[in-house]
Design an enzyme around this catalytic site. Sequence first.
Site, mmCIF file in Angstrom:
data_model
loop_
_atom_site.group_PDB
_atom_site.id
_atom_site.type_symbol
_atom_site.label_atom_id
_atom_site.label_comp_id
_atom_site.label_asym_id
_atom_site.label_seq_id
_atom_site.Cartn_x
_atom_site.Cartn_y
_atom_site.Cartn_z
ATOM 1 N N TRP A 211 0.823 -1.218 0.000
ATOM 2 C CA TRP A 211 0.000 0.000 0.000
ATOM 3 C C TRP A 211 0.858 1.271 0.000
ATOM 4 O O TRP A 211 0.346 2.366 -0.203
ATOM 5 C CB TRP A 211 -0.919 0.015 1.227
ATOM 6 N N LYS A 212 2.141 1.127 0.309
ATOM 7 C CA LYS A 212 3.016 2.304 0.450
ATOM 8 C C LYS A 212 2.368 3.282 1.438
ATOM 9 O O LYS A 212 1.691 2.845 2.357
ATOM 10 C CB LYS A 212 3.325 2.918 -0.920
ATOM 11 N N GLU B 48 11.980 -6.083 -8.593
ATOM 12 C CA GLU B 48 11.228 -4.890 -8.987
ATOM 13 C C GLU B 48 12.159 -3.936 -9.723
ATOM 14 O O GLU B 48 12.885 -3.151 -9.097
ATOM 15 C CB GLU B 48 10.679 -4.175 -7.743
ATOM 16 N N GLY C 169 1.868 -2.440 -6.259
ATOM 17 C CA GLY C 169 1.741 -1.125 -5.645
ATOM 18 C C GLY C 169 0.382 -0.513 -5.934
ATOM 19 O O GLY C 169 -0.622 -0.864 -5.321
ATOM 20 N N GLY C 170 0.341 0.402 -6.899
ATOM 21 C CA GLY C 170 -0.877 1.170 -7.177
ATOM 22 C C GLY C 170 -2.136 0.332 -7.320
ATOM 23 O O GLY C 170 -3.191 0.685 -6.776
HETATM 24 P P1 13P Z 1 3.490 -0.220 -8.830
HETATM 25 O O1 13P Z 1 2.711 -1.517 -8.910
HETATM 26 O O2 13P Z 1 2.648 0.950 -8.439
HETATM 27 O O3 13P Z 1 4.333 -0.001 -10.028
HETATM 28 O O4 13P Z 1 4.507 -0.389 -7.591
HETATM 29 C C1 13P Z 1 5.291 -1.526 -7.522
HETATM 30 C C2 13P Z 1 5.951 -1.559 -6.197
HETATM 31 O O5 13P Z 1 6.811 -0.748 -5.904
HETATM 32 C C3 13P Z 1 5.515 -2.586 -5.251
HETATM 33 O O6 13P Z 1 6.374 -2.691 -4.173
#
Ligand code: 13P
Length: 258
Positions: free
Chosen positions: A22-23, A176, A241-242
């Site tokens: 979720w950051k 990643e 992430g998003g």
């Molecule tokens: P996104 O899926 O938003 O590109 O982010 C990937 C990420 O950093 C997951 O840790």
Amino acid sequence: MVAGAPAAGQQSPRRKLVVGNWKMNGDGASNAALLAALKAAPGGEAEVSVCVPAPYLHDVSKALHGSSIHWGAQDCSSHESGAFTGEVSAAMLAEFGCCHVIVGHSERRAMHGESDRLVAEKAAAALAHGLVPIVCVGETLAERDGGKTEAVVGRQLGAAVDLLAKRIDGIVVAYEPVWAIGTGKTASPAEAQSVHAFLRKLLADAGAASRTLRILYGGSVKADNATQLFAEADIDGGLIGGASLKAADFIAICQAAG
Ligand code: 13P
């Protein structure tokens, strides 16, 4: 989500794993709505987890208790306890029932100067408290263009292999590529597979149980590219992430994993 039973004879040695990162997003109300939708979705064969901001761990653990969805955090200290203002220890995360903790995300490496050695120490702290560290590795665009991808991810994962020795079998690896995070640019399935195969060989050469160790792909994974990525032989799921912030998108990605 309630986990479905794997069909007889179809068990892979590595169950797919989809983790939402979720950051620094969410609030009490939106988290509750997201988790309610995830819980209501039909479960598949993949293992599912959400790594949430530390202040929400209490609420998330209550909301997910009794479901098949695991939860975790996005970082932990390499230290046991003491005068480390702002840090959260692995023991504290374990108290909240965390299953996973992300360590060495490229955002922390870049913005907080985390070294390969520190990331390995964080993984060791997590393992010592029964958590599964998700150790992130990945190259920048300049490193990829310079033909240095394998050297970079090899160095990053090598630090964990050296420090953890036999304990390496307890980690999950996430590849990643930095250039694919939040940019909408995804590594092609073939590009990702090539790096995953390299990482699995590195682990095998180090004596790790490379057949069972899971290597996730992360970087602009969406519902419409997940199926192809997850079909690659050495891609064992995703770190999302998003798309993990939108229930429908995350559920679709989980379903693409089986
Ligand atoms: P996104 O899926 O938003 O590109 O982010 C990937 C990420 O950093 C997951 O840790």
